[in-house]
Design an enzyme around this catalytic site. Structure first.
Site, mmCIF file in Angstrom:
data_model
loop_
_atom_site.group_PDB
_atom_site.id
_atom_site.type_symbol
_atom_site.label_atom_id
_atom_site.label_comp_id
_atom_site.label_asym_id
_atom_site.label_seq_id
_atom_site.Cartn_x
_atom_site.Cartn_y
_atom_site.Cartn_z
ATOM 1 N N SER A 228 0.967 -1.093 -0.026
ATOM 2 C CA SER A 228 -0.009 0.054 -0.013
ATOM 3 C C SER A 228 0.921 1.241 -0.068
ATOM 4 O O SER A 228 1.730 1.265 0.640
ATOM 5 C CB SER A 228 -1.050 0.067 1.204
ATOM 6 O OG SER A 228 -1.652 1.236 1.346
ATOM 7 N N TYR B 202 -2.638 1.013 10.745
ATOM 8 C CA TYR B 202 -2.569 0.561 9.423
ATOM 9 C C TYR B 202 -1.152 0.964 8.680
ATOM 10 O O TYR B 202 -0.673 0.371 7.946
ATOM 11 C CB TYR B 202 -3.820 1.031 8.708
ATOM 12 C CG TYR B 202 -3.808 0.633 7.504
ATOM 13 C CD1 TYR B 202 -4.221 -0.616 6.930
ATOM 14 C CD2 TYR B 202 -3.344 1.569 6.048
ATOM 15 C CE1 TYR B 202 -4.172 -0.957 5.546
ATOM 16 C CE2 TYR B 202 -3.563 1.164 4.764
ATOM 17 C CZ TYR B 202 -3.977 -0.104 4.445
ATOM 18 O OH TYR B 202 -3.921 -0.611 3.078
#
Length: 261
Positions: free
Chosen positions: A141, A154
């Site tokens: 990501s 995250y």
């Protein structure tokens, strides 16, 4: 260049989104077979049905497992070997955005990626690849390369994946294992994970909604096409950002090239 044709891939989080699109793209590029792992059995069975309809019954299997469990990940490798007799590619794609349940988030996003990567490096791709080289690609990501205050845990899990991919992909490892380790870092992508984001508190939720409300989403299919190109073409130890429906470009960290040994 790594040849996709004739290879076998194991894909975590493969029932939907980028994982499913990657399975489809690999099979479209003449992969011998794919095994998709997912904790969602219903979605996994649906995905398998579609893959078999498109590419035949012999080229795909679904394995219902939780990547947070090392034993379950290892069993998925064994099942893949039983079915296809070799493993060449591992796509560590499973992930969640849930800072509310940060322990589970860490277990899936980072610990699960560690399980798959080390099992592949130490045994399952190292000893069962069909050619001279194998590939591990981790879905890191773009959040792993940025500071995003609304999702601190995250982002930290994805930063850890970025660092591990560059480290285990270093020449000293690749020379020994003949396995490329690298990462893809997608930006805003239209996947199920976006509909399931959970923040730690209302403050983070408001900031998160403000941050993403004007974001231009790219499709999972576009990211999957970039994923397959990265698997085939890019060198070990590199990380590739895919954003705004544009060709992947390499992430260069601030301390790039500085290693302690």
């Amino acid at each position: 260049m790594f040849q996709i044709s004739g290879k076998v891939a194991l894909i975590t989080g493969g029932a939907a989104g980028i994982g499913f699109a990657t399975a489809r793209e690999l099979l479209a590029n003449a992969a011998k077979g794919v095994a998709i792992i997912d904790i969602n059995q219903q979605a996994g069975e649906k995905a398998l049905k579609e893959l078999r309809k498109l590419f035949g019954k012999e080229r795909s299997i679904f394995i219902h497992k939780d990547v947070a469990s090392k034993l379950e990940v290892e069993d998925a490798f064994k099942r893949t070997l039983d079915e296809f007799k070799n493993i060449d590619i591992l796509v560590n794609n499973a992930g969640i955005e849930n800072d509310e349940d940060y322990e589970r988030e860490i277990a899936v996003n980072f610990t699960g990626t560690v399980h798959g990567t080390l099992l592949a490096l130490e045994n399952y791709i190292a000893n069962h690849k069909s050619g001279t080289e194998g590939v591990i690609i981790n879905n890191a990501s773009e959040a792993g390369t940025l500071v995003i205050p609304c999702l601190p845990v995250y982002c930290a899990t994805k930063t850890a994946v970025v660092n591990m991919s560059m480290t285990l992909g270093h020449k000293v490892y690749h020379d020994r294992t003949k396995i490329k380790v690298l990462a893809i870092a997608p930006g805003h992508t239209d996947t199920n994970i976006r509909n399931e984001v959970k923040y730690r508190n209302e403050f983070d939720e408001v900031n998160g909604e403000n941050l993403t409300k004007n974001a231009v989403l790219q499709s999972s299919e576009f990211v999957a096409k970039q994923m397959v190109k990265i698997i085939a073409e890019k060198p070990s130890g590199t990380v590739w950002i895919v954003n705004d429906n544009k060709e992947a470009y390499e992430y260069i960290p601030p301390s790039s090239g500085n290693i302690w040994f």
